[in-house]
Design a protein around this motif. Structure first.
Motif, short mmCIF file in Angstrom:
data_model
loop_
_atom_site.label_atom_id
_atom_site.label_comp_id
_atom_site.label_asym_id
_atom_site.label_seq_id
_atom_site.Cartn_x
_atom_site.Cartn_y
_atom_site.Cartn_z
N ALA A 48 86.81 25.27 38.50
CA ALA A 48 87.56 24.86 37.31
C ALA A 48 86.89 25.41 36.05
O ALA A 48 87.57 25.84 35.11
CB ALA A 48 87.67 23.34 37.24
N ALA A 49 85.56 25.43 36.04
CA ALA A 49 84.83 25.97 34.89
C ALA A 49 85.10 27.47 34.75
O ALA A 49 85.33 27.97 33.65
CB ALA A 49 83.34 25.69 35.03
N ALA A 50 85.10 28.18 35.87
CA ALA A 50 85.37 29.62 35.84
C ALA A 50 86.78 29.90 35.33
O ALA A 50 87.01 30.85 34.58
CB ALA A 50 85.18 30.22 37.22
N ALA A 51 87.74 29.06 35.72
CA ALA A 51 89.12 29.23 35.26
C ALA A 51 89.22 28.99 33.75
O ALA A 51 89.91 29.73 33.04
CB ALA A 51 90.05 28.29 36.01
N LEU A 52 88.54 27.96 33.24
CA LEU A 52 88.53 27.70 31.80
C LEU A 52 87.95 28.89 31.04
O LEU A 52 88.50 29.32 30.02
CB LEU A 52 87.69 26.46 31.47
CG LEU A 52 88.30 25.09 31.63
CD1 LEU A 52 87.27 24.01 31.32
CD2 LEU A 52 89.52 24.92 30.75
N LEU A 53 86.84 29.41 31.54
CA LEU A 53 86.19 30.52 30.88
C LEU A 53 87.07 31.78 30.92
O LEU A 53 87.14 32.51 29.93
CB LEU A 53 84.82 30.80 31.51
CG LEU A 53 83.99 31.88 30.82
CD1 LEU A 53 83.77 31.57 29.34
CD2 LEU A 53 82.66 32.04 31.54
N ALA A 54 87.74 32.00 32.02
CA ALA A 54 88.62 33.18 32.13
C ALA A 54 89.75 33.11 31.10
O ALA A 54 90.08 34.13 30.46
CB ALA A 54 89.19 33.28 33.54
#
Length: 109
Positions: A48-54
């Protein structure tokens, strides 16, 4: 001094700086940017963190709304969402921690 929350369940949010005025901003769940850390979208898993950052990176690369988005660790407290690291807490509170000479002096026209 910040009260350090438990690090057992690290939550993350995305921060960066607005290209309009350079201020610290946080990515919201609605996909906007806010100066208030309490309005930040929070990820509770690495995916979820990677998706937010993307998504934030798109705002930097394509829309040029912000610069240098990155993940920060946050915690939920009775007072609301807080950054767990001192540097990010200072940024979230509007920093700096010292008086800036001339910062409150009006600019003459």
């Amino acid at each position: 001094m910040l009260k350090k929350p438990s690090r057992s369940a690290a939550l993350q949010a995305v921060t960066g700086n607005s290209t309009g005025d350079g201020r610290v901003v946080f990515r919201t769940a609605e996909g906007w940017w806010s100066r208030k850390i309490d309005e930040a979208a929070v990820a509770d898993t690495p995916e979820a963190a990677a998706a937010l950052l993307a998504e934030a990176q798109k705002d930097a690369d394509q829309a040029q709304l912000i610069v240098d988005p990155y993940l920060i660790e946050v915690a939920r407290t009775d007072a609301g969402l807080i950054a767990t690291r001192n540097r990010e807490a200072i940024r979230a509170q509007g920093g700096p921690t010292i008086d800036v000479p001339g910062a409150s002096t009006p600019v003459a026209a």
